[in-house]
Design an enzyme around this catalytic site. Structure first.
Site, PDB file in Angstrom:
ATOM      1  N   ASN A  42       3.711  40.230  61.868  1.00  0.00           N
ATOM      2  CA  ASN A  42       4.064  38.818  62.075  1.00  0.00           C
ATOM      3  C   ASN A  42       2.792  38.003  62.291  1.00  0.00           C
ATOM      4  OD1 ASN A  42       3.983  40.198  64.578  1.00  0.00           O
ATOM      5  ND2 ASN A  42       5.351  38.741  65.568  1.00  0.00           N
ATOM      6  N   ILE A  43       2.833  36.791  61.768  1.00  0.00           N
ATOM      7  CA  ILE A  43       1.680  35.885  61.805  1.00  0.00           C
ATOM      8  C   ILE A  43       2.203  34.529  62.288  1.00  0.00           C
ATOM      9  CG2 ILE A  43      -0.156  34.807  60.448  1.00  0.00           C
ATOM     10  CD1 ILE A  43       0.327  37.194  58.389  1.00  0.00           C
ATOM     11  N   GLU A  44       1.880  34.188  63.517  1.00  0.00           N
ATOM     12  CA  GLU A  44       2.444  32.969  64.110  1.00  0.00           C
ATOM     13  C   GLU A  44       1.554  31.765  63.849  1.00  0.00           C
ATOM     14  OE1 GLU A  44       3.389  34.052  68.152  1.00  0.00           O
ATOM     15  OE2 GLU A  44       5.058  35.291  67.454  1.00  0.00           O
ATOM     16  N   CYS A  53       7.443  36.439  59.587  1.00  0.00           N
ATOM     17  CA  CYS A  53       7.813  37.735  60.174  1.00  0.00           C
ATOM     18  C   CYS A  53       7.095  38.883  59.453  1.00  0.00           C
ATOM     19  CB  CYS A  53       9.307  37.968  60.051  1.00  0.00           C
ATOM     20  SG  CYS A  53      10.321  36.949  61.113  1.00  0.00           S
ATOM     21  N   GLU A  55       8.333  41.612  58.252  1.00  0.00           N
ATOM     22  CA  GLU A  55       9.059  42.120  57.079  1.00  0.00           C
ATOM     23  C   GLU A  55       8.741  41.283  55.847  1.00  0.00           C
ATOM     24  OE1 GLU A  55      10.154  41.422  60.075  1.00  0.00           O
ATOM     25  OE2 GLU A  55      11.980  42.532  60.595  1.00  0.00           O
ATOM     26  N   CYS A  91      15.307  39.766  61.521  1.00  0.00           N
ATOM     27  CA  CYS A  91      16.024  38.495  61.694  1.00  0.00           C
ATOM     28  C   CYS A  91      16.843  38.195  60.436  1.00  0.00           C
ATOM     29  CB  CYS A  91      15.032  37.364  61.986  1.00  0.00           C
ATOM     30  SG  CYS A  91      14.169  36.754  60.528  1.00  0.00           S
ATOM     31  N   CYS A  94      14.861  37.358  57.194  1.00  0.00           N
ATOM     32  CA  CYS A  94      14.281  38.542  56.547  1.00  0.00           C
ATOM     33  C   CYS A  94      15.361  39.372  55.850  1.00  0.00           C
ATOM     34  CB  CYS A  94      13.530  39.383  57.571  1.00  0.00           C
ATOM     35  SG  CYS A  94      11.984  38.607  58.106  1.00  0.00           S
TER      36      CYS A  94
HETATM   37  N1  THU Z   1       9.685  38.773  64.323  1.00  0.00           N
HETATM   38  C1  THU Z   1       9.362  39.548  63.247  1.00  0.00           C
HETATM   39  O1  THU Z   1       8.222  39.559  62.776  1.00  0.00           O
HETATM   40  N2  THU Z   1      10.340  40.309  62.704  1.00  0.00           N
HETATM   41  C2  THU Z   1      11.593  40.412  63.199  1.00  0.00           C
HETATM   42  O2  THU Z   1      12.383  41.150  62.649  1.00  0.00           O
HETATM   43  C3  THU Z   1      11.976  39.670  64.406  1.00  0.00           C
HETATM   44  C4  THU Z   1      10.993  38.683  64.909  1.00  0.00           C
HETATM   45  C5  THU Z   1       8.624  37.975  64.927  1.00  0.00           C
HETATM   46  C6  THU Z   1       8.718  36.498  64.762  1.00  0.00           C
HETATM   47  C7  THU Z   1       7.885  36.000  65.918  1.00  0.00           C
HETATM   48  O3  THU Z   1       6.518  36.022  65.540  1.00  0.00           O
HETATM   49  C8  THU Z   1       8.098  37.051  66.989  1.00  0.00           C
HETATM   50  O4  THU Z   1       8.594  38.184  66.332  1.00  0.00           O
HETATM   51  C9  THU Z   1       9.070  36.625  68.077  1.00  0.00           C
HETATM   52  O5  THU Z   1      10.244  36.134  67.529  1.00  0.00           O
END
Ligand code: THU
Length: 144
Positions: A42-44, A53, A55, A91, A94
């Site tokens: 994940n890259i915010e 996300c 995935e 999520c 994804c």
């Molecule tokens: N996140 C994912 O990368 N994959 C998931 O299946 C659930 C959530 C990330 C998004 C965000 O960066 C962090 O988790 C918290 O929601």
């Protein structure tokens, strides 16, 4: 490749997560039909919405390299300062991206943790009664 090995790839991918806001680090490892593995994390983003996300990072990397046939994805996650200790379920966004490119009846989603046995689901169990390419007159995703 067995599920635990794919989880190991996801754990390595998780180490690249950029999570200054949630402090929740996720790793994914996508297995292609020719045996390749694409990692994703994940890259915010400070504006939140542009965050990606793990995935989808894995899918988009593989798609850019020309892959269209996928077998399974492993996902691991949890608090960034600890080993991946949660069951991290993909999520809804994804799941829908998976649905675009994978057969829900054969593509598997593996949820893993740093320790112990992973759990495995078919995409159709996580996204029942889904809307996909065929609803718009396009061919179904190829069987994986
Ligand atoms: N996140 C994912 O990368 N994959 C998931 O299946 C659930 C959530 C990330 C998004 C965000 O960066 C962090 O988790 C918290 O929601």
């Amino acid at each position: 490749m067995d599920d635990k090995t794919l989880v190991e790839h996801a754990l390595k991918a998780r180490s690249h997560a950029y999570t200054p806001y949630s402090h929740y680090a996720v790793g994914a490892a996508l297995l292609t039909s020719d045996g390749g593995v694409y990692g994703g994390c994940n890259i915010e983003n400070a504006a939140y919405t542009p965050s990606n996300c793990a995935e989808r990072t894995a899918f988009f990397r593989a798609l850019f390299d020309g892959h269209r046939d996928f077998v399974a994805i492993a996902v691991v996650g949890g608090s960034a300062d600890k080993p991946a200790s949660d069951w991290c379920a993909p999520c809804g966004v994804c799941r829908q991206v998976m649905r675009e490119f994978c057969d829900p009846n054969s593509f598997r989603v593996i949820m893993g943790r740093a320790e112990g046995e992973p759990k495995s689901y078919l995409l159709r169990e996580l996204l029942p009664e889904s809307f996909g390419p065929q609803d718009l007159g396009k061919p179904d995703p190829q069987a994986c």
